[in-house]
Scaffold this motif. Structure first.
Motif, PDB file in Angstrom:
ATOM      1  N   LEU A 223       0.779  -1.057   0.013  1.00 46.10           N
ATOM      2  CA  LEU A 223       0.000  -0.029   0.003  1.00 46.10           C
ATOM      3  C   LEU A 223       0.905   1.247   0.129  1.00 46.10           C
ATOM      4  O   LEU A 223       1.563   1.566   1.111  1.00 46.10           O
ATOM      5  N   TRP A 227      -2.724   5.822  -6.182  1.00 48.52           N
ATOM      6  CA  TRP A 227      -4.126   5.017  -6.513  1.00 48.52           C
ATOM      7  C   TRP A 227      -3.890   3.689  -7.041  1.00 48.52           C
ATOM      8  O   TRP A 227      -5.177   3.048  -6.789  1.00 48.52           O
ATOM      9  N   SER A 229      -2.440   0.779  -5.650  1.00 51.22           N
ATOM     10  CA  SER A 229      -2.694   0.050  -4.661  1.00 51.22           C
ATOM     11  C   SER A 229      -3.847   0.272  -4.063  1.00 51.22           C
ATOM     12  O   SER A 229      -4.543  -0.504  -3.189  1.00 51.22           O
ATOM     13  N   ARG A 230      -4.371   1.625  -3.825  1.00 48.93           N
ATOM     14  CA  ARG A 230      -5.506   1.989  -3.248  1.00 48.93           C
ATOM     15  C   ARG A 230      -6.844   1.120  -3.890  1.00 48.93           C
ATOM     16  O   ARG A 230      -7.705   0.803  -3.177  1.00 48.93           O
ATOM     17  N   THR A 247       3.664  -0.890   4.009  1.00 50.58           N
ATOM     18  CA  THR A 247       4.075   0.221   3.414  1.00 50.58           C
ATOM     19  C   THR A 247       5.772   0.431   4.026  1.00 50.58           C
ATOM     20  O   THR A 247       5.960   0.131   4.960  1.00 50.58           O
ATOM     21  N   ASP A 257       4.155   8.454   1.216  1.00 50.52           N
ATOM     22  CA  ASP A 257       3.454   7.207   1.336  1.00 50.52           C
ATOM     23  C   ASP A 257       3.318   6.752   2.811  1.00 50.52           C
ATOM     24  O   ASP A 257       2.151   6.313   3.178  1.00 50.52           O
ATOM     25  N   ALA A 261      -0.714   6.560   3.864  1.00 51.39           N
ATOM     26  CA  ALA A 261      -1.166   5.051   3.456  1.00 51.39           C
ATOM     27  C   ALA A 261      -1.894   4.655   4.863  1.00 51.39           C
ATOM     28  O   ALA A 261      -3.221   3.770   4.735  1.00 51.39           O
ATOM     29  N   VAL A 264      -5.599   5.237   4.621  1.00 48.81           N
ATOM     30  CA  VAL A 264      -6.192   4.486   3.550  1.00 48.81           C
ATOM     31  C   VAL A 264      -6.521   2.992   4.218  1.00 48.81           C
ATOM     32  O   VAL A 264      -7.546   2.408   4.000  1.00 48.81           O
ATOM     33  N   THR A 459     -12.031   6.562   0.176  1.00 50.97           N
ATOM     34  CA  THR A 459     -10.784   6.302   0.035  1.00 50.97           C
ATOM     35  C   THR A 459     -10.362   7.451  -1.241  1.00 50.97           C
ATOM     36  O   THR A 459      -9.162   7.800  -1.206  1.00 50.97           O
ATOM     37  N   SER A 464      -3.452  11.962  -1.482  1.00 52.22           N
ATOM     38  CA  SER A 464      -2.867  11.023  -2.298  1.00 52.22           C
ATOM     39  C   SER A 464      -1.515  11.475  -2.879  1.00 52.22           C
ATOM     40  O   SER A 464      -1.247  12.805  -3.190  1.00 52.22           O
TER      41      SER A 464
END
Length: 556
Positions: A223, A227, A229-230, A247, A257, A261, A264, A459, A464
């Motif tokens: 993650l 976008w 991996s999300r 992560t 990140d 992350a 998310v 999400t 991001s």
């Protein structure tokens, strides 16, 4: 052999190591190849003109008089009816035989590494470069075109490798043995016929991605703050509860990140682990990463601590490779799409992919700069030529030259072959769907944002790395790869190589001798990039010195 430690560090659990020969091959040369294998292999298949050895299981298939083996499939499905179908519908490399022919093929996108050395009417092949070096006894030469592309785009392009005599098999192609002769055969994957469809909506694209996802309770997702991996996390948690997410610090001095992350993961109900490697991580891992990736990229050292943890966990990993290019339209712009001259469109694409292009070139000796530009331009032109005239030419060009070579090394070699790794965005049906999205709809990642909002508005609304950086722009903090010990290690390697020093500009060579070079290079990303490339090249020259002829062959 000096290259052996890097190869032997790899455990071929999820994908076997393969090697063999096709054509009018010689037993002594095959034995040289087998003796250099990085792991134990056994004969897996033999047919007139073809012999295949593998370290582990390969999947059998048969259709009438045609039969074959495939390995490393990136897509599930029924047994193929021929090597082209194995390459496209299963996204696998393999070997096949039938009445009057034998074939060795890679997958339709060229993600599966198959290297070969042609000697006379035979090709000797291997899943890694190193075992091909002793075959035939003659020393190899530097492919300066490969090194020019590695500097420009972080990896070689087309069929080039660091060695002039060793090539990488191109996507959607096969060497075949027919009528006592070798032939190169290629085909156009069926997805290439996809036409842009203005009526294609994000819900339909999501349905295709969800359909090709097949997570299980062992599945984990890497993650990031972006976008790809999300979106995979959203779709996978619809099928599997209590997934895990990992992560790792990207070592870019911002670590967005790590910042983005956790929110998310919480929104998706994912168990989440964040890894911050030790300050010495780059020094600890870079040599192993260089060897593992065949000295073919400047990237991915920051991922090695995470990869080592995942190997111990024995998980099945979801990786978002190619989502940003296929669905997000990375490297597309209104300017590139509006350019009427195809040659200028390709040039604009190159410039978008080659970060700090002019500043990097300025760090080379003037004669080397001109030679490298010519070599790289020629290799790039050859790599993208099959897509001329295609509605999604720019996307396919970026996919084949950067994603599948430089970025694809991460899931294929940093995580796999030890960790089972799934790449949903490059599933044949996902590729077909992505190519149906009109290119102009992808500019600015507009269509991709609509996909994420349709999948999960919560999400989609979270911060991001796809968003513009905050204003004022955050200051870049310490980086492991630009710490004093890391810069000293690179500088020492470069200074020790007369060949590499001769490629650099007078100013850069003078700076390398200065006491304050480490501090200045940390603030100059172009110089740091050239230093990293030069260190990679110097280490390669040292590691493979017994196999190289530096006196013969062309110089840049």
């Amino acid at each position: 052999m000096r290259h052996a430690p890097g190869g032997r560090a790899i455990r071929y659990r999820s994908r076997p190591y393969v090697c063999g020969a096709l054509g009018d091959w010689d037993r002594r040369r095959l034995d040289e190849l087998l003796a250099a294998a990085p792991t134990a292999v056994k004969r897996t298949a033999e047919h007139d003109g073809l012999v295949l050895h593998a370290s582990g299981g390969t999947d059998r298939w048969r259709s009438g008089d045609h039969r074959g083996r495939l390995w490393g499939p990136l897509a599930d499905g029924p047994a193929p009816r021929g090597w082209r179908e194995a390459a496209e519908s299963r996204m696998a490399a393999g070997a096949a035989a039938g009445p009057g022919y034998a074939a060795l093929h890679t997958d339709a996108l060229g993600l599966q590494d198959l290297y070969y050395r042609r000697i006379g009417d035979a090709v000797y092949f291997s899943g890694r470069i190193e075992p091909l070096l002793p075959v035939g006894g003659a020393r190899a030469h530097v492919d300066w075109g490969a090194w020019a592309s590695t500097l420009a785009m972080s990896s070689p392009v087309d069929d080039r490798t660091p060695f002039a005599e060793i090539k990488r098999m191109r996507a959607a192609g096969a060497w075949t043995w027919r009528d006592g002769r070798l032939h190169w055969e290629s085909f156009e994957p069926s997805w290439a016929g996809a036409e842009p469809d203005p009526d294609l909506g994000p819900e339909e694209a999501l349905a295709v991605l969800e359909d090709v996802l097949a997570p299980d309770r062992r599945t984990a997702v890497t993650l990031s703050g972006g976008w790809d991996s999300r979106l995979l996390g959203v779709l996978a948690t619809r099928k599997v509860a209590r997934m895990r997410a990992w992560t790792v610090s990207t070592d870019d001095g911002l670590d967005l990140d790590v910042r983005y992350a956790p929110a998310v993961a919480e929104a998706l109900g994912l168990r989440h682990r964040v890894m911050i490697p030790a300050d010495t991580a780059w020094n600890d891992h870079h040599a192993a990463v260089w060897r593992r990736t065949g000295y073919q990229t400047l990237f991915h050292t920051w991922l090695m601590p995470l990869a080592e943890s995942l190997r111990r966990e024995r998980v099945r990993l979801l990786d978002g490779l190619a989502g940003d290019v296929l669905f997000g339209g990375s490297f597309l712009s209104e300017a590139t799409l509006a350019e009427p001259d195809p040659r200028d469109r390709w040039q604009l694409l190159r410039e978008r992919m080659e970060r700090k292009r002019d500043e990097v070139k300025a760090q080379l000796h003037p004669g080397v700069e001109a030679a490298f530009e010519e070599l790289h331009a020629g290799a790039f032109k050859q790599a993208v030529a099959p897509f001329d005239g295609h509605p999604a030419a720019l996307t396919l060009g970026a996919l084949h030259t950067r994603t599948c070579r430089s970025i694809g090394i991460s899931p294929m070699w940093i995580f796999a072959p030890e960790t089972e790794t799934a790449l949903p965005f490059v599933h044949p049906e996902a590729v077909r769907t992505a190519l149906r999205i009109p290119p102009e709809a992808k500019v600015g990642k507009a269509f991709y944002r609509r996909m994420l909002e349709a999948a999960d508005p919560r999400t989609a609304a979270l911060p991001s790395t796809n968003d513009p950086l905050p204003v004022p722009r955050p200051a870049i903090g310490p980086r492991r790869q630009t710490g004093p010990a890391a810069i000293a290690a690179l500088t020492d390697r470069v200074r020790s190589s007369e060949t590499v020093m001769g490629l650099l500009s007078d100013d850069l060579r003078a700076d390398l001798a200065g006491a304050d070079f480490a501090e200045r290079v940390r603030k100059d990303t172009a110089r740091f990039r050239v230093l990293g490339w030069a260190g990679l090249l110097a280490a390669w020259l040292e590691d493979f010195a017994p196999h190289l002829d530096l006196d013969g062959g062309a110089r840049p």
